[in-house]
Scaffold this motif. Structure first.
Motif, mmCIF file in Angstrom:
data_model
loop_
_atom_site.group_PDB
_atom_site.id
_atom_site.type_symbol
_atom_site.label_atom_id
_atom_site.label_comp_id
_atom_site.label_asym_id
_atom_site.label_seq_id
_atom_site.Cartn_x
_atom_site.Cartn_y
_atom_site.Cartn_z
ATOM 1 N N TYR A 47 0.860 -1.195 0.000
ATOM 2 C CA TYR A 47 0.000 0.000 0.000
ATOM 3 C C TYR A 47 0.882 1.226 0.000
ATOM 4 N N VAL A 69 3.493 0.439 2.764
ATOM 5 C CA VAL A 69 3.335 -0.676 3.697
ATOM 6 C C VAL A 69 3.279 -1.981 2.914
ATOM 7 N N ALA A 119 1.795 -5.021 3.084
ATOM 8 C CA ALA A 119 0.761 -5.648 3.892
ATOM 9 C C ALA A 119 0.743 -7.158 3.714
ATOM 10 N N GLU A 162 -3.667 -11.948 13.803
ATOM 11 C CA GLU A 162 -4.145 -10.809 14.566
ATOM 12 C C GLU A 162 -4.434 -9.617 13.657
ATOM 13 N N SER A 163 -4.986 -8.599 14.259
ATOM 14 C CA SER A 163 -5.379 -7.418 13.503
ATOM 15 C C SER A 163 -4.182 -6.815 12.768
ATOM 16 N N GLY A 164 -4.385 -6.482 11.535
ATOM 17 C CA GLY A 164 -3.320 -5.856 10.753
ATOM 18 C C GLY A 164 -2.334 -6.840 10.180
ATOM 19 N N SER A 165 -2.582 -8.138 10.342
ATOM 20 C CA SER A 165 -1.600 -9.094 9.832
ATOM 21 C C SER A 165 -1.718 -9.269 8.321
ATOM 22 N N GLY A 166 -2.776 -8.732 7.705
ATOM 23 C CA GLY A 166 -2.875 -8.781 6.250
ATOM 24 C C GLY A 166 -3.935 -9.724 5.730
ATOM 25 N N LYS A 167 -4.823 -10.177 6.593
ATOM 26 C CA LYS A 167 -5.842 -11.133 6.175
ATOM 27 C C LYS A 167 -6.762 -10.546 5.122
ATOM 28 N N SER A 168 -7.331 -9.364 5.424
ATOM 29 C CA SER A 168 -8.254 -8.749 4.474
ATOM 30 C C SER A 168 -7.561 -8.469 3.158
ATOM 31 N N THR A 169 -6.298 -8.112 3.245
ATOM 32 C CA THR A 169 -5.567 -7.784 2.032
ATOM 33 C C THR A 169 -5.424 -9.003 1.133
ATOM 34 N N GLN A 221 -16.913 -7.934 6.606
ATOM 35 C CA GLN A 221 -16.849 -7.921 8.052
ATOM 36 C C GLN A 221 -18.025 -7.186 8.701
ATOM 37 N N GLU A 231 -14.339 -11.898 7.895
ATOM 38 C CA GLU A 231 -14.894 -11.728 9.237
ATOM 39 C C GLU A 231 -16.408 -11.528 9.181
HETATM 40 N N1 LIG Z 1 -5.908 1.078 1.988
HETATM 41 C C1 LIG Z 1 -4.799 0.920 2.714
HETATM 42 N N2 LIG Z 1 -3.792 1.804 2.593
HETATM 43 C C2 LIG Z 1 -2.662 1.683 3.325
HETATM 44 N N3 LIG Z 1 -2.425 0.686 4.187
HETATM 45 C C3 LIG Z 1 -3.404 -0.241 4.358
HETATM 46 C C4 LIG Z 1 -4.638 -0.150 3.639
HETATM 47 N N4 LIG Z 1 -5.415 -1.186 4.025
HETATM 48 C C5 LIG Z 1 -4.691 -1.884 4.942
HETATM 49 N N5 LIG Z 1 -3.482 -1.313 5.136
HETATM 50 C C6 LIG Z 1 -2.426 -1.812 6.033
HETATM 51 O O1 LIG Z 1 -2.070 -3.096 5.607
HETATM 52 C C7 LIG Z 1 -1.888 -3.950 6.721
HETATM 53 C C8 LIG Z 1 -2.788 -5.170 6.600
HETATM 54 O O2 LIG Z 1 -4.149 -4.758 6.646
HETATM 55 P P1 LIG Z 1 -5.393 -5.740 6.557
HETATM 56 O O3 LIG Z 1 -6.616 -4.913 6.492
HETATM 57 O O4 LIG Z 1 -5.155 -6.714 5.480
HETATM 58 O O5 LIG Z 1 -5.325 -6.452 7.976
HETATM 59 P P2 LIG Z 1 -6.288 -7.547 8.602
HETATM 60 O O6 LIG Z 1 -5.470 -8.681 8.878
HETATM 61 O O7 LIG Z 1 -7.474 -7.702 7.747
HETATM 62 O O8 LIG Z 1 -6.676 -6.833 9.976
HETATM 63 P P3 LIG Z 1 -8.099 -6.797 10.757
HETATM 64 O O9 LIG Z 1 -8.197 -8.047 11.523
HETATM 65 O O10 LIG Z 1 -7.905 -5.634 11.694
HETATM 66 O O11 LIG Z 1 -9.151 -6.594 9.748
HETATM 67 C C9 LIG Z 1 -2.149 -3.121 7.960
HETATM 68 O O12 LIG Z 1 -0.918 -2.698 8.485
HETATM 69 C C10 LIG Z 1 -2.920 -1.953 7.460
HETATM 70 O O13 LIG Z 1 -2.615 -0.814 8.227
#
Ligand SMILES: Nc1ncnc2c1ncn2[C@@H]1O[C@H](COP(=O)(O)OP(=O)(O)OP(=O)(O)O)[C@@H](O)[C@H]1O
Ligand SMILES: Nc1ncnc2c1ncn2[C@@H]1O[C@H](COP(=O)(O)OP(=O)(O)OP(=O)(O)O)[C@@H](O)[C@H]1O
Ligand SMILES: [Mg+2]
Ligand SMILES: [Mg+2]
Ligand code: NI
Lengths: 311, 535, 570, 334
Positions: C311, C320, C322, C341-348, C391, C472
């Motif tokens: 990102y 970042v 991700a 955990e949160s922010g580990s990149g799952k949604s990405t 989610q 989620e």
């Molecule tokens: N649009 C974006 N622009 C910049 N950074 C992003 C963006 N979306 C996510 N990130 C960053 O990428 C990393 C992974 O984000 P992601 O949303 O994939 O996490 P996640 O595992 O789904 O977390 P959660 O459980 O909180 O949903 C995080 O550090 C987040 O801050």
């Protein structure tokens, strides 16, 4: 100057017409505002009819109503059964008719200019917000540039540039409208930025929707409340701008009645004939007040956060 | 102590009253004392500081006279009016004590030719031999058609005879300018003073202060009384605010007068208030206000249409728009009252508020019964707008639709004096630069005065009239000239390029301590040179 | 309720709370009537050194009850009942007295620490403020010293730095600890903690719970803990009060509640909670960690091969990373869980598979189409084989569109159905997710959260996708609702046979619905394998920590887990 | 620090580009004005020869883009019109030279700026104090008679055109009560008392109208902030209402207020056109109106540029201040 005071995003508030209407009707200020708005719109629309009843058009000279010094003869600037608001000095035109027809100019210019601003602002804001990147950067700079322009100067100057054949009222509408769009563009851009991250937009994208579909089917309906409130709240500003231009002598050309011009002329007569200032001044004030009150009420009615914010 | 009435009653100047500070309230934002750039009348601001070869003697109820100022007489014509010779008075000095010489006058005239210093009255430029080629002293050397055989004598060589040359010699450019003091960038703020006052300080847009010039010798000057010790021009004054202040007559306003016409509202107020009425001074009928037809446009090319429209002028509403009967008298001729040689006539007689029936009938005869749609360009000030609307509603009754195009003053003059000529009607008024029929007629109707910044706003071109004008100009004998001009006047009105509307009367207010404030027959402006303050 | 001899620190007695229906200030009196009672005569006691857990689903009145004890209800609320602090009646006490109690004798920790701290002041500043308010004699210097002590006692790593930091510069766990430090600063007799761990990762949550337990023991405070997570209750509570619709339906010692729930509501609550299988921590990994089972070329619904996603922020530069070099395969008809955990990149990862974010390197294949190289039309076609469930049920439906329109949108975009067909298909879909077809004409705000989430599922499966990405899908829902949604999802998959990428941070949920699982940490997949194996015999330390931190709703088992976790972190 | 420096650098560059674009557009638009400055200063009578000479001298014979470049060049390096003894020099930064007023536009602006500055700053201080004060009170007394009166008053303020209020002010305080002077400006350096005396009415008028906007803005923000969780936290800490509002709420309320304030101020400093007209004060606004009326191209462009500069500068200052007031906004990430 950035955005009209107190404009906050009215995002995705679940509301329906009846609920909004009920809330509006419960707000005495909004009711008064709405009544004023309707009154002035009616007056503007029915001006010819009204002046037929009052007996004088706004262009009819009545030199007999003036004394030898050209000031209106008689009490209160010539108030009488013939001339309800008295007459204009120097011409003897019926002030009531002038004020009534002035409503036409003000409301028409105010509303039309708002339409121009809102249309431009929404289009530019939504495109900048949705496409982002260079499109956004360029459009945002454009917004800065227009913000940076001292608008009033240009409104005045453009009046002098435009060819005489170009209808002056249209020019004023376009000019006032043009300098009004950046404010709404900023708001819409900000909201679009927030909205496009919403999952339903992403879902639509993932289902194969194109940009056009997303802009018009997904985003625009959610911006509607903001746009409506913004429009209502900016109408009084536009009416004021038209009046200010007329006041400075660069508004719609005479003899078309305009409150601002009447006020401008009346300054000079304030000691001899104060009523000449009072009537157009009150009309302008009440019309602006009406739109402001109504716009305020509308915003409160559409914004659920305006409730239950206590301690 | 007799005060001036509203009719500009006569009063002899009392030169004994000296002292005090006089305020002159003006809407102007800037004043330049550079004679080369000025179009100022001989009796207003510049006249207080700069003397010219000749000047005007203006007193109540007497026609304006051209009288000697720096020179001993108004000029000796030889060579059938092509050569004019002047001799300077003795004992003339600038404020720094240095003597005024004929070379300074020559230099002052020469610099008026420089492009850097344009903008002034330039009647001499086309008359002096070689003037059309000359580029001014900074790059073009000397102008040989001005000769200074000695310090006291100056001789002008003209292209053709010019009977009004003594009047031309009273224009600002005939002010002496010492070459040593000439910095073209700043001369307008620090001129070498030859009159009774010198510039003390100047703040653009705000104020200009004059103080006494002790080197000025009253014995050499018959027209200036130099009453006040100090004169302050208060600039950028809103005419309404200024008039209100003068009406209230408190504080400084007691020692002030307004250089602007009194706006209609205050005029009405002043007329109603007996305390103020005595301080309101109204001129004799003076400048011609007129509606010009652009004779090169559409239906207006047709003289019959123009003649028909003469009857549709609602002069009554027009006068009321400017403040009623105090604002002027009906006009029918081009030469204005008070100008020698004027003959009264009326080619298109009609009642005060016009003869709409006749206008309609005549228009119908030309085939324009109801299809005339004309634009009227007019100045964007309240009075002009009110007047335009008055005419507009009158013409509407005759079936003529008029659209107004109000323009700010410069845009307006740009439009009507420019070369495009894209307008139908123009509402203007003309005050000649000097009181001669020539000044009334030539600038407005000579075909050489169309466009290029000149004022033939009806774009009227008639070779016959041009010839008659030329003949009248060359006539040195004033009586004969008057006769010729009267003929030209009528001849032009037969072609009806303009509607003469009124001879305007201008009204001014002054404070209760201001005395000797009067307006002569020409020009319709107060004479600043003789104003004094009650001590 | 209890026959203990100790006197309660805080006694709540017969508390009822109402809100004005229209939400306008009631005291002004310009519109009367229309009160809605949300809490009906609630009573409980807080005893020194014991934790009372107040549980119940969302909206049952837990928070307002807690707020009322300190007189912090909004102006729109009406209160009746009695609150006694060590026998002293607080209802009707002077404002001065109340202020002494607030933050003095009773400390409070709020849900969502990010919002509960003022963004424009430093942490140290905000903690010190509370100290000096109650101990006017304290000098600035002393206060500063005390702040550092407090921060140290809540076990933040660098107290000096944290004291100078602004809230936005800290992680959720740190903020929550700072809140706790603020609450205990004046050695309160009682501590009220309103969902202190809801927004946090399980690992962080476990740490906070340890801290609270430790503080309680050290300071001998009475504590009211509000939560809806039965696992948390099992972990820390001594007593439990279960709330439903504004009344307490059951109150007993924790062990008793879990062992023999009395009320039927408590039973449903406990039954709905997904359970993790017992954890067996092997001393050493039995198989090498990189033995990612490479299936023998099964037909794949989607695949990431060595994919990274970056990102970019506003300033072009680093950005970042991700997702970092992730390889993940989703076989047809299988469901794969993605945890971390949160922010580990799952949604990405989910977004990359849907082609919503471009991969910076590697490949993302959807139904055999390489998304990075596909033309616009191929991409569109590939996407029709894909469904996504998000989610947050509130934000995944356009509030201005009817349910029917939202569900039908993907079909309409394909343009292959006329409007009658579309309508009948929408009806079918709604029924498939066990919703009444009559809902088609409603707007999202007229539905409950669970209903909305099922609508989102209906939309996602409308085009008969080969792959469903469920990001989620239940995290915002109450456990009982969550159980229903999961049921629906499971049934649908069995019926329609789509492959599913199931993203969640809740290991137990993933355990229930998937057969493959991948564990993410800092953008990488650290462990991958059959669900049963990974959840019971995790090989990687991170997975082990994650599993150990997840609380289970059984006090005995939970104390074992806690023990195991404490061993791990040693 | 590096980051901040880079941010400021980037913003400055952006400002310059925006200014250049504005200069260009103003120049282009005003170039279209039906004005031939040479013709206006040709004098009477005027011949084509003289007109041409004047045009050459002023530089109006050159193509428009050349004129534009000359103008921009003048800002950087100054300009000279004509040559030799009579040459007019306009030193850098030369925002043009008014042949009508015989002065470099830069000088004109500096002459007039104190007037506008006096009007604006005084009024701004007043309206900020009044606006924020009433806004806070109104929010805290939400729904009471006081709140509703203040809101009614403020909406009246928003609705009233400044010239109308100005005129009524003059009529009441100037003419009828004879309390204050009705027009004019006295420099502070000349007589501080008179300066104040002449400015009171314009200040009050301008403050009345603008305060209304700030009242509403502050009230809205205040209501929102008072609903935030951290206010509840402050109360739960046992803080007094005064401290909760004065410290925790106000600081957050002021952030958006300051933004709008900066922009308003920037806009007004470029010329309070209407106020200056109503009170006959010779500030930038009056200069501007005068220039428009007289088609004084150079002054128009000069002032336009100056006001644009002020507006953009205000924007910039606001952004920086914003970063200082709100630690969440890091320089560079707005
Ligand atoms: N649009 C974006 N622009 C910049 N950074 C992003 C963006 N979306 C996510 N990130 C960053 O990428 C990393 C992974 O984000 P992601 O949303 O994939 O996490 P996640 O595992 O789904 O977390 P959660 O459980 O909180 O949903 C995080 O550090 C987040 O801050
Ligand atoms: N300020 C308020 N105005 C009106 N109603 C409110 C207000 N705050 C809470 N309520 C209502 O009171 C009831 C109880 O709310 P409360 O916040 O105590 O629930 P909760 O049990 O804490 O739920 P959650 O687990 O979601 O936090 C709900 O129905 C809610 O809608
Ligand atoms: Mg809660
Ligand atoms: Mg996620
Ligand atoms: Ni640095």
């Amino acid at each position: 100057m950035a955005t009209p005071a107190g404009i906050e995003p009215v995002l995705e508030t679940p509301h329906n017409g009846r609920q909004v209407q009920r809330r509006l009707l419960h707000d005495p200020a909004a009711v008064i505002g709405g009544a004023l708005v309707i009154l002035f719109i009616l007056v503007a629309a029915l001006a010819p009819l009204i002046t037929r009843i009052s007996g004088h058009g706004p262009y009819e000279y009545d030199l007999g109503a003036l004394d030898e010094t050209t000031a209106p003869a008689g009490f209160g600037g010539g108030i009488s059964a013939r001339h309800w608001f008295g007459v204009e000095p120097l011409t003897g035109r019926d002030l009531f008719a002038v004020v009534v027809y002035g409503a036409r100019t003000s409301i028409l210019v105010g509303v039309a200019a708002t339409v121009v601003s809102v249309a431009l602002g929404v289009l530019i804001g939504i495109v900048a917000g949705y496409f982002g990147g260079w499109t956004d950067r360029i459009l945002s700079r454009t917004i800065d540039v227009v913000f940076g322009f001292p608008g009033l100067i240009f409104m005045i100057a453009l009046g002098a540039i435009a060819p005489p054949r170009f209808p002056k009222s249209l020019l004023i509408i376009l000019v006032i409208g043009f300098f009004g769009w950046p404010a709404i563009a900023r708001v819409v851009r900000g909201q679009t930025l927030a909205l496009k991250e919403r999952n339903y937009v992403v879902a639509s994208q993932a289902a194969g929707a194109g940009a056009f579909h997303i802009l018009f089917s997904q985003l625009l309906p959610n911006l509607a409340a903001t746009i409506i409130v913004f429009a209502t709240i900016s109408i009084p500003g536009k009416i004021g701008a038209e009046a200010a231009l007329s006041f400075l002598g660069v508004g719609v050309p005479p003899p078309t009645p305009a409150w601002g011009r009447s006020i401008g002329e009346a300054i000079s007569w304030v000691q001899t004939d104060p009523m000449f200032l009072v009537f157009p001044g009150a009309a302008l004030f009440l019309a602006t007040l009406g739109f402001n009150l109504f716009g305020d009420g509308l915003r409160d009615a559409l914004d659920p956060r305006s409730e239950s914010l206590g301690r | 102590n007799p005060e001036l009435g509203s009719k500009g009653a006569s009063q002899t100047p009392q030169s004994s009253q000296k002292g005090g500070t006089l305020n002159i309230l003006t809407a102007q934002t800037e004043i330049s004392f550079d004679p080369a750039k000025s179009q100022s009348l001989a009796i207003t601001s510049l006249g207080l500081v700069n003397r010219r070869l000749t000047t005007w003697d203006i007193s109540p109820d007497q026609p304006a006279k051209v009288v000697p100022d720096l020179a001993t007489d108004i000029g000796k014509a030889t060579d059938g009016g092509k050569t004019w010779t002047y001799t300077l008075k003795d004992g003339l000095k600038y404020d720094d004590g240095s003597p005024i010489t004929s070379a300074d006058i020559k230099y002052g005239l020469e610099r008026s030719f420089a492009a850097e210093l344009s903008g002034g009255l330039g009647y001499h430029k086309g008359l002096l031999v070689g003037g059309d080629k000359y580029k001014g002293p900074y790059s073009g050397g000397e102008l040989s058609s001005i000769e200074t055989p000695d310090d006291k004598t100056i001789v002008f060589k003209l292209n053709s005879p010019y009977g009004d040359w003594p009047w031309v010699a009273s224009t600002p450019a005939f002010t002496p300018v010492p070459k040593a003091k000439d910095d073209p960038n700043t001369y307008g703020e620090k001129p070498a003073a030859s009159g009774p006052y010198k510039v003390e300080s100047y703040q653009q847009g705000v104020a200009l202060n004059l103080t006494r010039n002790d080197s000025w010798d009253p014995k050499t000057d018959d027209v200036r009384t130099a009453g006040p010790d100090k004169i302050i021009f208060k600039l950028s004054q809103d005419p309404t605010v200024a008039a209100q202040a003068l009406i209230s007559d408190s504080g400084d306003a007691k020692n002030s007068f307004g250089a602007q016409f009194v706006p209609a509202a205050q005029l009405a107020q002043a007329q109603k208030d007996p305390n103020v009425k005595g301080r309101l001074v109204t001129s004799q009928p003076g400048a011609l206000s007129y509606l010009a037809f652009n004779t090169t446009r559409g239906a207006l090319k047709d003289v019959k249409v123009r003649q028909a429209l003469q009857y549709a002028a609602d002069r009554q509403a027009y006068k009321i728009a400017a403040g009623g009967s105090i604002s002027g008298e009906n006009a029918t001729t081009l030469i204005t009252p008070g100008i020698p040689g004027r003959q009264e006539y009326d080619l298109y007689p009609a009642p005060d508020s016009g003869d709409m029936a006749k206008a309609k009938k005549l228009l119908a005869a030309t085939g324009h019964a109801s299809d005339l749609k004309l634009t009227l360009v007019t100045s964007n000030d309240p009075i002009a707008l009110a007047q335009s609307q008055a005419l507009q509603q009158g013409f509407a009754k005759a079936g003529v639709k008029i659209t107004l195009q109000p323009l700010d003053s410069n845009a307006l003059s740009e439009k009507v004096t420019g070369n495009k000529g894209d307008y139908d009607l123009y509402l203007g008024s003309w005050q000649p630069d000097f009181p001669s029929p020539n000044g009334n007629i030539q600038p407005l109707f000579d075909s050489s005065q169309i466009g290029n910044g000149n004022y033939n706003t009806s774009r009227y071109s008639n070779p016959e009239v041009d010839k008659m004008i030329k003949q009248a100009i060359g006539e040195v004998d004033q009586d004969k000239a008057g006769q010729l001009w009267a003929e030209v006047d009528k001849k032009i009105m037969e072609d009806a390029p303009i509607i003469p509307l009124t001879y305007t009367k201008n009204s001014f207010l002054h404070g209760s301590n201001v005395q000797n404030f009067f307006i002569g027959a020409f020009p319709a402006y107060p004479n600043y040179l003789k104003v004094t303050l009650k001590q | 309720m209890n026959t203990r001899v100790t006197t309660p620190v805080l006694a709540v007695d017969g508390v009822s709370i109402s809100f004005t229906a229209a939400g306008v200030p009631g005291n002004g009196g310009w519109r009367n009537g229309g009160w809605r009672e949300v809490v009906h005569g609630v009573s409980f006691d807080l005893l020194p050194g014991r934790v009372l857990a107040l549980v119940g689903e969302s909206g049952s009145g837990k928070s307002v009850t807690a707020m009322s004890t300190l007189g912090l209800l909004p102006a729109t609320a009406r209160f009746s009942g009695s609150i006694r602090l060590q026998g002293e009646e607080l209802v009707g006490a002077s404002t001065r007295r109340l202020r002494q109690v607030r933050g003095g004798q009773v400390g409070t920790i709020f849900q969502e620490p990010m919002n509960a701290l003022n963004p424009v002041f430093t942490i140290g500043n905000q903690i010190a403020e509370g100290l000096r308010e109650h101990q006017p004699a304290m000098s600035r210097q002393q206060a500063k010293q005390r702040v550092l002590e407090l921060l140290d006692s809540v076990e933040v790593r660098d107290p000096r730095r944290i004291a100078r930091a602004f809230p936005h510069e800290m992680s959720g766990g740190q903020l929550q600890r700072a809140m706790i430090a603020m609450a205990i600063g004046n050695n309160p007799l009682a501590l009220i903690a309103d969902e202190p761990t809801t927004a946090l990762d399980v690992t962080v949550q476990a740490g906070i719970l340890d801290l609270l337990r430790d503080l309680k023991d050290r300071l001998g405070m009475a504590m009211l803990l509000i939560t809806h997570d039965m696992g948390v209750v099992a972990d820390i509570a001594d007593d439990v009060a279960v709330m439903k619709d504004g009344t307490i339906v059951e109150a007993a010692a924790a062990g008793a509640v879990f062992a023999q729930p009395q009320s039927s509501y408590t039973r449903t609550l406990l039954d709905s909670v997904p359970r993790l299988a017992a954890l067996r921590l092997t001393e050493r990994p039995a198989t090498p960690p990189d033995s990612i089972p490479v299936p023998p070329e099964p037909a794949l619904a989607a695949q990431l091969v060595g994919a990274s996603v970056v990102y970019h922020g506003r300033d072009l530069g680093s950005g970042v990373r991700a997702v970092d070099d992730v390889t993940l395969s989703i076989p047809r008809g299988e469901s794969v869980g993605l945890v971390g955990e949160s922010g580990s990149g799952k949604s990405t990862v989910g977004r990359a598979l849907a082609g919503l974010v471009p991969v910076a390197s590697g490949h993302a294949l959807l139904d055999g189409v390489d998304l990075a190289r596909a033309s616009r039309s191929t991409l569109r076609r590939a996407r029709t084989r894909l469904g996504i469930v998000f989610q947050d049920p509130a934000s995944s439906l356009n509030p201005r569109h009817t349910i029917g329109r939202s569900v039908g949108e993907p079909l309409r975009l394909q343009g292959r159905h006329d409007s009658a067909q579309l309508r009948s298909r929408v009806r079918e879909l709604l029924e498939a997710v066990q919703l009444s077809a009559a809902l088609a004409g409603r707007y999202p705000h007229e539905l409950s959260g669970g209903q909305r989430q099922r609508v989102a599922i209906a939309r996602a499966i409308s085009t008969n996708p080969a792959l469903l990405i469920a990001d989620e899908p239940t995290s915002a829902l109450d456990v009982s609702v969550q159980a229903r949604v999961l049921d629906v999802l499971r049934d649908l998959q069995a019926g329609l046979g789509f492959a599913c990428l199931f993203i969640s941070h809740d290991l137990a949920v993933v355990g229930e619905v998937t057969n493959q699982i991948a564990v993410m940490h800092h953008g990488r997949i650290v462990e991958q394998g059959p669900t049963n194996t990974v959840l019971t015999m995790p090989q990687q330390p991170y997975t082990q920590r994650l599993l150990a931190a997840a609380p289970v709703p059984d006090p005995r088992e939970q104390s074992e887990r806690r023990h195991a976790r404490q061993l791990l972190s040693r | 620090m590096m980051r901040t420096a880079r941010f400021i650098g980037g913003r400055l560059l952006g400002m310059i580009i925006v200014l250049l674009v504005i200069t260009f557009i103003s120049y282009a638009i005003f170039y279209l004005l039906p004005a031939n400055p040479a013709q206006l200063s040709c004098g009477r009578p005027c011949t084509p020869d003289r007109l041409a000479t004047a045009e050459t001298f002023m530089g109006y014979d050159q193509p428009w883009w050349q004129q534009f470049l000359n103008f921009v060049g003048g800002i950087i390096g100054g300009r000279t019109f004509g040559s030799g003894q009579a040459a007019i020099h306009c030193s850098a930064p030369c925002f043009g030279y008014s042949f009508r007023l015989n002065a470099p536009v830069t000088d004109l602006i500096w002459d007039r700026f104190p007037v506008t500055l006096s009007i604006t700053i005084g009024a701004a201080v007043l309206w900020l104090i009044i606006g924020v004060g009433t806004g806070v009170v109104s929010a805290l007394r939400r729904g009471t008679l006081l709140d509703r009166s203040l809101m009614t008053f403020s909406i009246a303020g928003v609705s009233a055109p400044s010239y109308l209020v100005g005129l009524l002010g003059i009529l009441l305080f100037g003419f009828t009560l004879n309390m204050v002077p009705i027009s004019g400006y006295v420099p502070l350096t000349e007589s501080p008392v008179d300066w104040l005396w002449h400015l009171i009415l314009p200040w009050l008028v301008l403050a009345f109208i603008n305060a209304a906007i700030y009242t509403r803005l502050t009230r809205g923000q205040m209501l929102e902030v008072m609903g935030e969780d951290y206010i509840r936290t402050a109360r739960a800490k046992g803080l007094s209402e005064a401290r909760t509002i004065g410290r925790h709420a106000l600081r957050n309320v002021l952030i958006p207020v300051i933004t709008v304030f900066g922009l308003d101020l920037g806009g007004l400093l470029g010329g309070a056109v209407i106020t200056e007209k109503v009170f006959s004060m010779q500030g930038l606004g009056a200069l501007l109106l005068d220039a428009v009326g007289n088609l004084d191209l150079q002054v128009l462009v000069g002032i336009t540029l100056f006001s644009a500069f002020l507006i953009i500068l205000a924007n910039f200052v606001v952004d920086i201040t914003y970063g200082l007031l709100d630690p969440r906004i890091k320089a560079g990430s707005s």
